[in-house]
Structure formats: structure tokens, C-alpha cells
Enzyme design. Structure first.
Site, PDB file in Angstrom:
ATOM      1  N   ASP A  21       0.955  -1.195  -0.146  1.00 26.51           N
ATOM      2  CA  ASP A  21      -0.042  -0.007  -0.173  1.00 26.51           C
ATOM      3  C   ASP A  21       0.876   1.430  -0.137  1.00 26.51           C
ATOM      4  O   ASP A  21       2.081   1.311   0.315  1.00 26.51           O
ATOM      5  CB  ASP A  21      -0.914   0.013   1.294  1.00 26.51           C
ATOM      6  CG  ASP A  21      -1.996  -0.962   1.290  1.00 26.51           C
ATOM      7  OD1 ASP A  21      -2.038  -1.965   0.256  1.00 26.51           O
ATOM      8  OD2 ASP A  21      -2.938  -0.878   2.117  1.00 26.51           O
ATOM      9  N   ASP A  22       0.423   2.366  -0.440  1.00 21.76           N
ATOM     10  CA  ASP A  22       0.555   3.751  -0.223  1.00 21.76           C
ATOM     11  C   ASP A  22       1.852   4.313  -1.000  1.00 21.76           C
ATOM     12  O   ASP A  22       2.227   5.160  -1.266  1.00 21.76           O
ATOM     13  CB  ASP A  22       1.387   3.974   1.111  1.00 21.76           C
ATOM     14  CG  ASP A  22       0.349   3.790   2.388  1.00 21.76           C
ATOM     15  OD1 ASP A  22      -0.857   3.502   2.058  1.00 21.76           O
ATOM     16  OD2 ASP A  22       0.639   4.058   3.485  1.00 21.76           O
ATOM     17  N   HIS A  25      -6.005   3.281  -4.033  1.00 27.92           N
ATOM     18  CA  HIS A  25      -5.949   3.389  -2.724  1.00 27.92           C
ATOM     19  C   HIS A  25      -6.312   4.815  -2.380  1.00 27.92           C
ATOM     20  O   HIS A  25      -5.776   5.378  -1.207  1.00 27.92           O
ATOM     21  CB  HIS A  25      -4.474   3.167  -1.935  1.00 27.92           C
ATOM     22  CG  HIS A  25      -4.250   2.791  -0.589  1.00 27.92           C
ATOM     23  ND1 HIS A  25      -5.099   1.967   0.012  1.00 27.92           N
ATOM     24  CD2 HIS A  25      -3.515   3.407   0.117  1.00 27.92           C
ATOM     25  CE1 HIS A  25      -4.756   1.832   1.574  1.00 27.92           C
ATOM     26  NE2 HIS A  25      -3.683   2.780   1.357  1.00 27.92           N
ATOM     27  N   HIS A  40       3.917  -2.233   2.965  1.00 28.53           N
ATOM     28  CA  HIS A  40       3.985  -0.665   2.607  1.00 28.53           C
ATOM     29  C   HIS A  40       5.204  -0.413   1.992  1.00 28.53           C
ATOM     30  O   HIS A  40       6.275  -0.685   2.284  1.00 28.53           O
ATOM     31  CB  HIS A  40       3.729   0.472   3.542  1.00 28.53           C
ATOM     32  CG  HIS A  40       2.523  -0.025   4.269  1.00 28.53           C
ATOM     33  ND1 HIS A  40       2.124  -0.711   5.502  1.00 28.53           N
ATOM     34  CD2 HIS A  40       1.310   1.066   4.127  1.00 28.53           C
ATOM     35  CE1 HIS A  40       1.111  -0.351   5.634  1.00 28.53           C
ATOM     36  NE2 HIS A  40       0.393   0.521   4.844  1.00 28.53           N
TER      37      HIS A  40
HETATM   38 ZN   LIG Z   1      -2.583   3.235   3.091  1.00 23.89          ZN
END
Ligand SMILES: [Zn+2]
Length: 213
Positions: free
Chosen positions: A38-39, A89, A180
């Protein structure tokens, strides 16, 4: 005589069943798991992660923040071309449930636009930031939320050992691992996790494969 023959036939039938059972267990696929990041994309970390995944023959899933994707189109292109799955996201990493429907839609749409301008494809999957989701958006936006089942809280520590140990001890077949790709320690951990779990016989697949099949 007849009785003997009959018994013999039954025995061979049982034997055949036993052989079939052994055969099917031999050809059964390796247990599958998914790594999700993610991110990102992150200019410092994502390229090194992609290099490591490529070297290991691993496909992963990247849930991109729209504004990061906009700043790093070359990385979006690499993720896509190297066979990973890209998910949404939101544009500003927002809690969807704290936004109006209109704002929430815009967060998802704007991210979809940035990514699809690179890939040419609608983004079918999303990971709602903080894991909170509004069911009504699923139908409206034509996106499917993808949650996770193993979370080492990698963003709370720079201790790579800690992240690796938590994931390799907890992960079982069909698990979706959350990491992440914006921390060096998480990238280090991810590649070590791959090395350990590949040795244990797991196959890494994109998250859609675990949800749809
Ligand atoms: Zn996130």
C-alpha cells in the site's frame, strides 16, 4: 471361483481409488499467498522492490495512492509492465467513510484516471485506506475492495527481523499479506519474506487470484 473374482474386482477398484488419490495430491498446486503493498509508488523504495520481485519471479499487488501515482508515472508503468496487479488506494489516502459520497467517488475516480492513463485499463480493485469501506460504493464505482489477513504493522517499526518473523510464522495458504512499499525496512522485509516462504513451498500470486478463484 465367481466369488473370488468378484472380490478381486472390488480390491482392484479400491486400489485404483487409492492411486487416483495419490495422483491428485501429487499434482495439486502449491499453496498460494499474496503480497500486497500500500501507499506507493515511492521514488525511493518501489524501484528496488520491483527489482527484487523480478529476480525472484514474484507477482504482487500494489494499491497506489493517486497523488503518488501522478508523481511517479514511470513506476506505475513498471509495476504494470512487470505483471503486477494495480489497485486503487484513493487519491489523498482518505477515510472513505468520513467523506461525502461525492468526495469519496472523486477520490476513487481521480486515482483511476491517473493509473488508467498509464495502463489503459480501469482499476478493478481497491484497498480502502484504514480498511474502512462503504458498501454502496462497490456497485457505483465498479471496484472490489481487497482487505488483508496478515498485518505485521510494518509502518510502526524499522526492525526488519520483527516484520519478517511475524509474517513467516503467521502466513498460511490463501493469506493476503499487507506491507507498505514506502519504507526501506519494509522492502528489505518483503524480499526476505519471499525467500523464506518460497523455500517453504508457497507460490506468490496477485490478490485477484485468491479472491476470484
Ligand atoms: Zn494506506
Amino acid at each position: 471361483m465367481d466369488l473370488n473374482n468378484k472380490t478381486g474386482a472390488e480390491d482392484s477398484g479400491q486400489l485404483k481409488e487409492a492411486v487416483d488419490f495419490v495422483d491428485s495430491s501429487v499434482v495439486r498446486e502449491a499453496p498460494r499467498i499474496a503480497l500486497t503493498f500500500d501507499d506507493g509508488p515511492n521514488a525511493q523504495c518501489t524501484g528496488r522492490l520491483l527489482d527484487g520481485l523480478k529476480k525472484r519471479g514474484v507477482k504482487a499487488t500494489f494499491f497506489l495512492i493517486g497523488m503518488n501515482a501522478k508523481d511517479n508515472p514511470d513506476l506505475v508503468k513498471r509495476i504494470y509492465e512487470e505483471g503486477h496487479l494495480i489497485g486503487n488506494h484513493t487519491y489523498h489516502h482518505v477515510d472513505i467513510t468520513k467523506k461525502s459520497d461525492e468526495e469519496a467517488r472523486k477520490e476513487i475516480e481521480d486515482t483511476d484516471k491517473v493509473i488508467s492513463s498509464v495502463t489503459g485499463e480501469h482499476v478493478e480493485y481497491m484497498r480502502p485506506p484504514f480498511g474502512v469501506w462503504q458498501k454502496n460504493l462497490e456497485l457505483e464505482m465498479d471496484v472490489m475492495p481487497v482487505m488483508w489477513s496478515v498485518d505485521p504493522l510494518d509502518w510502526t517499526t524499522e526492525n526488519t527481523d520483527e516484520i519478517v518473523n511475524k509474517v513467516v510464522t503467521e502466513t498460511e495458504e490463501n493469506d493476503i499479506i499487507l506491507l507498505h512499499d514506502c519504507y526501506e525496512s519494509s522492502v528489505d522485509a518483503a524480499l526476505r519474506i519471499v525467500d523464506i516462504l518460497q523455500k517453504k513451498g508457497f507460490e506468490f500470486v496477485t490478490a485477484d487470484k485468491l479472491i476470484m478463484e
